[in-house]
Design a protein around this motif. Sequence first.
Motif, mmCIF file in Angstrom:
data_model
loop_
_atom_site.group_PDB
_atom_site.id
_atom_site.type_symbol
_atom_site.label_atom_id
_atom_site.label_comp_id
_atom_site.label_asym_id
_atom_site.label_seq_id
_atom_site.Cartn_x
_atom_site.Cartn_y
_atom_site.Cartn_z
ATOM 1 N N LEU A 99 -1.629 2.117 9.890
ATOM 2 C CA LEU A 99 -2.499 1.445 10.854
ATOM 3 C C LEU A 99 -1.913 0.102 11.278
ATOM 4 O O LEU A 99 -1.934 -0.256 12.457
ATOM 5 C CB LEU A 99 -3.887 1.233 10.247
ATOM 6 N N GLY A 100 -1.391 -0.641 10.296
ATOM 7 C CA GLY A 100 -0.853 -1.960 10.593
ATOM 8 C C GLY A 100 0.414 -1.916 11.411
ATOM 9 O O GLY A 100 0.588 -2.696 12.356
ATOM 10 N N GLU A 101 1.314 -1.010 11.065
ATOM 11 C CA GLU A 101 2.582 -0.911 11.789
ATOM 12 C C GLU A 101 2.373 -0.558 13.254
ATOM 13 O O GLU A 101 3.129 -0.987 14.124
ATOM 14 C CB GLU A 101 3.472 0.141 11.119
ATOM 15 N N ARG A 102 1.336 0.210 13.541
ATOM 16 C CA ARG A 102 1.082 0.662 14.911
ATOM 17 C C ARG A 102 0.066 -0.214 15.641
ATOM 18 O O ARG A 102 -0.249 0.044 16.798
ATOM 19 C CB ARG A 102 0.610 2.116 14.882
ATOM 20 N N GLY A 103 -0.445 -1.241 14.956
ATOM 21 C CA GLY A 103 -1.389 -2.150 15.595
ATOM 22 C C GLY A 103 -2.673 -1.482 16.036
ATOM 23 O O GLY A 103 -3.231 -1.808 17.088
ATOM 24 N N LEU A 104 -3.185 -0.547 15.215
ATOM 25 C CA LEU A 104 -4.342 0.246 15.625
ATOM 26 C C LEU A 104 -5.671 -0.441 15.369
ATOM 27 O O LEU A 104 -6.679 -0.095 15.996
ATOM 28 C CB LEU A 104 -4.325 1.601 14.904
ATOM 29 N N VAL A 105 -5.710 -1.394 14.429
ATOM 30 C CA VAL A 105 -6.967 -2.059 14.073
ATOM 31 C C VAL A 105 -6.716 -3.537 13.839
ATOM 32 O O VAL A 105 -5.572 -3.973 13.658
ATOM 33 C CB VAL A 105 -7.608 -1.428 12.813
ATOM 34 N N ALA A 106 -7.812 -4.300 13.823
ATOM 35 C CA ALA A 106 -7.718 -5.742 13.557
ATOM 36 C C ALA A 106 -7.916 -6.065 12.090
ATOM 37 O O ALA A 106 -7.598 -7.169 11.645
ATOM 38 C CB ALA A 106 -8.756 -6.488 14.393
ATOM 39 N N GLY A 107 -8.451 -5.111 11.324
ATOM 40 C CA GLY A 107 -8.700 -5.369 9.910
ATOM 41 C C GLY A 107 -9.213 -4.123 9.225
ATOM 42 O O GLY A 107 -9.283 -3.036 9.816
ATOM 43 N N CYS A 108 -9.583 -4.272 7.954
ATOM 44 C CA CYS A 108 -10.092 -3.130 7.199
ATOM 45 C C CYS A 108 -11.061 -3.601 6.127
ATOM 46 O O CYS A 108 -11.095 -4.782 5.766
ATOM 47 C CB CYS A 108 -8.955 -2.340 6.557
ATOM 48 N N HIS A 109 -11.842 -2.660 5.629
ATOM 49 C CA HIS A 109 -12.751 -2.929 4.525
ATOM 50 C C HIS A 109 -12.073 -2.583 3.203
ATOM 51 O O HIS A 109 -11.277 -1.644 3.130
ATOM 52 C CB HIS A 109 -14.035 -2.122 4.686
ATOM 53 N N LEU A 110 -12.398 -3.346 2.175
ATOM 54 C CA LEU A 110 -11.852 -3.146 0.837
ATOM 55 C C LEU A 110 -12.978 -2.682 -0.078
ATOM 56 O O LEU A 110 -13.931 -3.424 -0.316
ATOM 57 C CB LEU A 110 -11.249 -4.453 0.303
ATOM 58 N N LYS A 111 -12.867 -1.452 -0.596
ATOM 59 C CA LYS A 111 -13.932 -0.885 -1.422
ATOM 60 C C LYS A 111 -13.367 -0.332 -2.724
ATOM 61 O O LYS A 111 -12.496 0.541 -2.712
ATOM 62 C CB LYS A 111 -14.652 0.237 -0.673
ATOM 63 N N LEU A 112 -13.906 -0.815 -3.830
ATOM 64 C CA LEU A 112 -13.522 -0.281 -5.128
ATOM 65 C C LEU A 112 -13.827 1.207 -5.228
ATOM 66 O O LEU A 112 -13.096 1.959 -5.870
ATOM 67 C CB LEU A 112 -14.269 -1.029 -6.233
ATOM 68 N N ALA A 113 -14.912 1.636 -4.614
ATOM 69 C CA ALA A 113 -15.339 3.029 -4.718
ATOM 70 C C ALA A 113 -14.320 3.993 -4.126
ATOM 71 O O ALA A 113 -14.365 5.194 -4.402
ATOM 72 C CB ALA A 113 -16.690 3.214 -4.030
ATOM 73 N N LYS A 114 -13.395 3.486 -3.309
ATOM 74 C CA LYS A 114 -12.344 4.338 -2.754
ATOM 75 C C LYS A 114 -11.000 4.114 -3.435
ATOM 76 O O LYS A 114 -10.185 5.033 -3.517
ATOM 77 C CB LYS A 114 -12.182 4.070 -1.252
ATOM 78 N N THR A 115 -10.762 2.893 -3.915
ATOM 79 C CA THR A 115 -9.430 2.532 -4.395
ATOM 80 C C THR A 115 -9.235 2.809 -5.879
ATOM 81 O O THR A 115 -8.155 3.206 -6.307
ATOM 82 C CB THR A 115 -9.150 1.045 -4.109
ATOM 83 N N GLY A 116 -10.257 2.572 -6.691
ATOM 84 C CA GLY A 116 -10.173 2.924 -8.099
ATOM 85 C C GLY A 116 -9.781 1.816 -9.043
ATOM 86 O O GLY A 116 -9.844 1.991 -10.257
ATOM 87 N N SER A 117 -9.356 0.659 -8.527
ATOM 88 C CA SER A 117 -9.047 -0.464 -9.414
ATOM 89 C C SER A 117 -9.063 -1.757 -8.619
ATOM 90 O O SER A 117 -8.747 -1.768 -7.422
ATOM 91 C CB SER A 117 -7.687 -0.290 -10.104
ATOM 92 N N LEU A 118 -9.422 -2.838 -9.293
ATOM 93 C CA LEU A 118 -9.480 -4.132 -8.616
ATOM 94 C C LEU A 118 -8.085 -4.631 -8.270
ATOM 95 O O LEU A 118 -7.867 -5.213 -7.204
ATOM 96 C CB LEU A 118 -10.210 -5.144 -9.504
ATOM 97 N N ARG A 119 -7.125 -4.383 -9.150
ATOM 98 C CA ARG A 119 -5.753 -4.795 -8.849
ATOM 99 C C ARG A 119 -5.174 -3.967 -7.704
ATOM 100 O O ARG A 119 -4.418 -4.478 -6.872
ATOM 101 C CB ARG A 119 -4.890 -4.678 -10.102
ATOM 102 N N GLY A 120 -5.545 -2.691 -7.639
ATOM 103 C CA GLY A 120 -5.127 -1.868 -6.513
ATOM 104 C C GLY A 120 -5.714 -2.363 -5.209
ATOM 105 O O GLY A 120 -5.060 -2.341 -4.163
ATOM 106 N N LEU A 121 -6.952 -2.836 -5.277
ATOM 107 C CA LEU A 121 -7.595 -3.375 -4.087
ATOM 108 C C LEU A 121 -6.919 -4.676 -3.658
ATOM 109 O O LEU A 121 -6.759 -4.940 -2.461
ATOM 110 C CB LEU A 121 -9.074 -3.615 -4.382
#
Length: 388
Positions: free
Chosen positions: A283-305
């Motif tokens: 998404l970032g390389e192609r400039g498709l969005v201005a930002g994103c949401h960060l959710k533990l429920a999808k990522t699985g770890s705080l350090r991963g987030l």
Amino acid sequence: MGPIGSQPEPLGPPRTLMCSHGALVLTMRITTVDVVGRAIPFDGAFPMSYEDHAASDHVFVRIGTDAGRVGYGEGTALPWFTGETTAGMVEVIERWITPSVEGRPVHEAMAALAAFDESFPNAPGATTAVDLALLDLEGKRLGTPVADLLGPTVRDSVPLVFVIPALNPADAVERAAAGVESGFRRFKIKADGDVGGDVERINAVLDVLPDDGTLRVDANTGWRDVATARRAVAGLDSTERIEYLEQPTAADRPEAMRDLWTETGVRVFADESVHGPGDLERLGERGLVAGCHLKLAKTGSLRGLRHLATVARRHGLSTSPVSAFGTSLEAAANLHLAATLTGMSAGCELCMNLVAEDVAEPAFDFEPVVDVPTDPGLGVGLPDSLFE
């Protein structure tokens, strides 16, 4: 699948070192892992584009050590994202994760959990609960808040966003007015995919916001395509106070978000389109969005987030930490994360006010600005009665 990694060495007494903050525990091995699943009802209806939900599914973890320290963690199931359930999260922790971490020093348990997550990546709620408990223990072992384990901190308090479900316009206005009365200036409204109803609801809420108030709109992919989303934006009385549109279109067609952003001038943030660093890189390389949401429920770890936030920053993207209907325990983890983010949006979404019972101790007051906990670890725990 059995426990991940080599077997732990036999238990020995914890080693400590006296310092200015008291006894610094040099080694601390895990002796017990307690887990309980629980569905916590929402405090009122919470309609959205997927379906109406009456409760939020949680798993809570308590990890004991030979040093007498205890770590607490929480995971939340988002079945429309990950397919997890309360029973499934409990089974994953009891059957697979617990044998991999019991008897190990905390840092080895963290490595074992990371190995499990890599080999079994479809259980982010379960791994989050254990990850937070281990980080809580590590912070307590070192006598430092979890924020300091994630990186340099840039703030000691975090502005919060007042979230409003996809209610009928009158009820949505009532919720918004209550938020304004409480001092909130950052709001979010859910859309349910009915463009006419969504536009009416959004305009009604915009009317009651103060001049310095902003509103982010979350369609949860409900507007599906650019044409539908464009029609929704065109129906708004004004877009000046729209902070951004969150995942307005289908997750598997990210180009639609860029097209909508370009055509309307309203920034677009990704949510359902991002599950890991690879998604965000594209998404970032192609400039498709201005930002994103960060959710533990999808990522699985705080350090991963935290790593995901680093990827976002590398591409100039803003980030919004979001606690997906968690209690104050999950909220604390997001506050520690937010303390380290240099590219954070206008506010963090901590939704402990949306659940009927906040079982964490101490529970946060839901206010426009919340301080990042300064006690060692997460700074929030769970009552023993929860595990009885």
